[in-house]
Design an enzyme around this catalytic site. Structure first.
Site, PDB file in Angstrom:
ATOM      1  N   LYS A 166       0.835  -1.210   0.000  1.00 28.76           N
ATOM      2  CA  LYS A 166       0.000   0.000   0.000  1.00 28.76           C
ATOM      3  C   LYS A 166       0.866   1.254   0.000  1.00 28.76           C
ATOM      4  O   LYS A 166       0.523   2.271  -0.626  1.00 28.76           O
ATOM      5  CB  LYS A 166      -0.917  -0.015   1.220  1.00 28.76           C
ATOM      6  CG  LYS A 166      -1.811   1.221   1.354  1.00 28.76           C
ATOM      7  CD  LYS A 166      -2.709   1.410   0.127  1.00 28.76           C
ATOM      8  CE  LYS A 166      -3.866   2.365   0.360  1.00 28.76           C
ATOM      9  NZ  LYS A 166      -3.583   3.596   1.038  1.00 28.76           N
ATOM     10  N   GLU A 173       0.704   6.781  -6.725  1.00 24.25           N
ATOM     11  CA  GLU A 173      -0.414   7.721  -6.792  1.00 24.25           C
ATOM     12  C   GLU A 173       0.076   9.172  -6.780  1.00 24.25           C
ATOM     13  O   GLU A 173      -0.439  10.020  -7.519  1.00 24.25           O
ATOM     14  CB  GLU A 173      -1.334   7.453  -5.605  1.00 24.25           C
ATOM     15  CG  GLU A 173      -2.579   8.306  -5.522  1.00 24.25           C
ATOM     16  CD  GLU A 173      -3.353   7.986  -4.254  1.00 24.25           C
ATOM     17  OE1 GLU A 173      -3.369   8.837  -3.341  1.00 24.25           O
ATOM     18  OE2 GLU A 173      -3.906   6.878  -4.163  1.00 24.25           O
TER      19      GLU A 173
END
Length: 297
Positions: A166, A173
Site C-alpha cells: 500500500k 499515486e
C-alpha cells in the site's frame, strides 16, 4: 461472518455498510457515539462470539499501537486482528508480536478506494500467515470490487507485506496525480486551448492516459472549471516519504515520486526561501532585477 470494526470514520463507516450489504454481521466501535454500535472496546469484544475477528481502522502510529495493545488484553487465544489503516509496515511486526504472545493472529491489510469504496469496492493488499488470511477471506471478498479476486485482492506476503504494498501504491499515486496536475497547468497557460476541462474529459476513453484518477479530475473540473474555489496547499499522509526512504535503502531510483512529494512541500510555501536566494544570486552576478517584498505585497 461476524466482525468487530474499530474506527468508523470516512473509510470505516462505509466499509461497515458494504459488509452489512453483503450479509455479514458487523459490530462497530467509534469514539463518536452517534455512529458506534458499542460503548467501548471491551463492550465490542463482549458482543462477538469466539473465535473473534476484529478489524482496526484507526489513524496510523500511536492510535493503532494503543488499540492493538488494548485488544491484546481483551481478546483470547485463537482470535484474529486485522490492521486496515495506513500503518507503516515496520510497525506490523511489533503489533503481531504483541498479539502473538496471547495466541492472537495478525494480518496487515492495505486498503485503497477512499470514499468511493462503498459502491465500487476496495483494493486490498494483505500480509500475514496463509491460515489467517484464508480465515478472513469472506470479509475480503465482500470488501473488494466485483470480478476476479486477483484483480482486487492480493496476499502480498508475510506480515508487513500488505502495508508495504500500500505504501508503494500511494507513492505511485503521488506521481500520477502530479503528472495530471502539471498537464492541467500547461493547458490552462496556453492561449491556444480554451476548453481545458473538455480536453481532460475527452481523454477518458480511448487514450493511454485514461484512469480512475483522470475520471475524478474531470469530476472536479465539472464542479469548478478553474478550480478557483480551492487553494493549492497540499498535505501528505506520510506514505510518499516512506516510499522514498525505502527506495534509498534499496538503491532504487524513484525520481517521479520524489519530485511529486517535493512539489507538495513547495505548495505550502507562500514565499520560497530557496527562490529568494536564487533571485538574490542573479542580482549579484548579473545585475538582474529583483522584486521587492513591498512591491509583491
Amino acid at each position: 461472518m461476524q466482525l468487530g470494526l474499530i474506527g468508523l470514520g470516512k473509510m470505516g463507516f462505509n466499509m461497515r455498510e458494504r459488509l452489512r450489504r453483503a450479509g455479514h454481521e458487523v459490530v462497530g466501535y467509534d469514539q463518536n457515539p452517534d455512529v458506534s454500535d458499542s460503548s467501548s472496546l471491551a463492550d465490542l469484544v463482549g458482543k462477538l462470539g469466539g473465535p473473534r475477528v476484529v478489524w482496526v481502522m484507526v489513524p496510523a502510529g500511536e492510535p493503532t499501537r494503543a488499540t492493538v495493545a488494548e485488544l491484546a488484553g481483551l481478546l483470547e487465544d485463537g482470535d484474529l486482528v486485522i490492521d486496515g489503516g495506513n500503518s507503516r509496515f515496520t510497525e506490523d511486526k511489533h503489533n503481531a508480536e504483541v498479539l502473538a504472545a496471547r495466541g492472537i493472529g495478525f494480518v496487515d491489510c492495505g486498503v485503497s478506494g477512499g470514499v468511493w469504496g462503498l459502491e465500487v469496492g476496495y483494493g486490498l493488499m494483505c500480509g500475514g500467515a496463509d491460515t489467517d488470511v484464508e480465515r478472513a477471506m469472506p470479509i475480503f471478498d465482500a470488501l473488494r470490487p466485483d470480478g476476479p479476486r486477483d484483480e482486487g485482492f492480493a496476499h502480498a506476503g508475510a506480515v508487513g507485506a500488505g502495508h508495504y504494498a500500500k505504501m508503494v501504491h500511494n507513492g505511485i499515486e503521488y506521481g500520477l496525480m502530479q503528472a495530471y496536475a502539471e498537464g492541467f497547468e500547461l493547458l490552462e497557460a496556453a492561449d491556444e486551448v480554451t476548453n481545458t476541462a473538455g480536453v481532460f474529459k475527452a481523454w477518458r476513453r480511448g487514450t493511454v492516459v485514461r484512469s480512475w484518477l483522470l475520471d475524478l479530475l474531470v469530476r472536479a473540473l465539472e464542479e469548478d472549471p478553474d478550480l478557483a474555489g480551492i487553494t493549492g496547499y497540499v498535505e501528505d499522509s506520510g506514505e510518499g516519504r516512506w516510499t522514498i526512504e525505502e527506495a534509498i535503502d534499496h538503491a532504487v531510483p524513484v525520481p517521479v515520486i520524489s519530485a511529486a512529494l517535493f512539489a507538495r512541500f513547495s505548495s505550502r510555501q507562500t514565499d520560497s526561501p530557496a527562490l529568494k536566494a536564487i533571485a538574490a544570486l542573479r542580482n549579484q552576478f548579473g545585475g538582474h532585477a529583483v522584486h521587492s517584498a513591498e512591491e509583491s505585497s
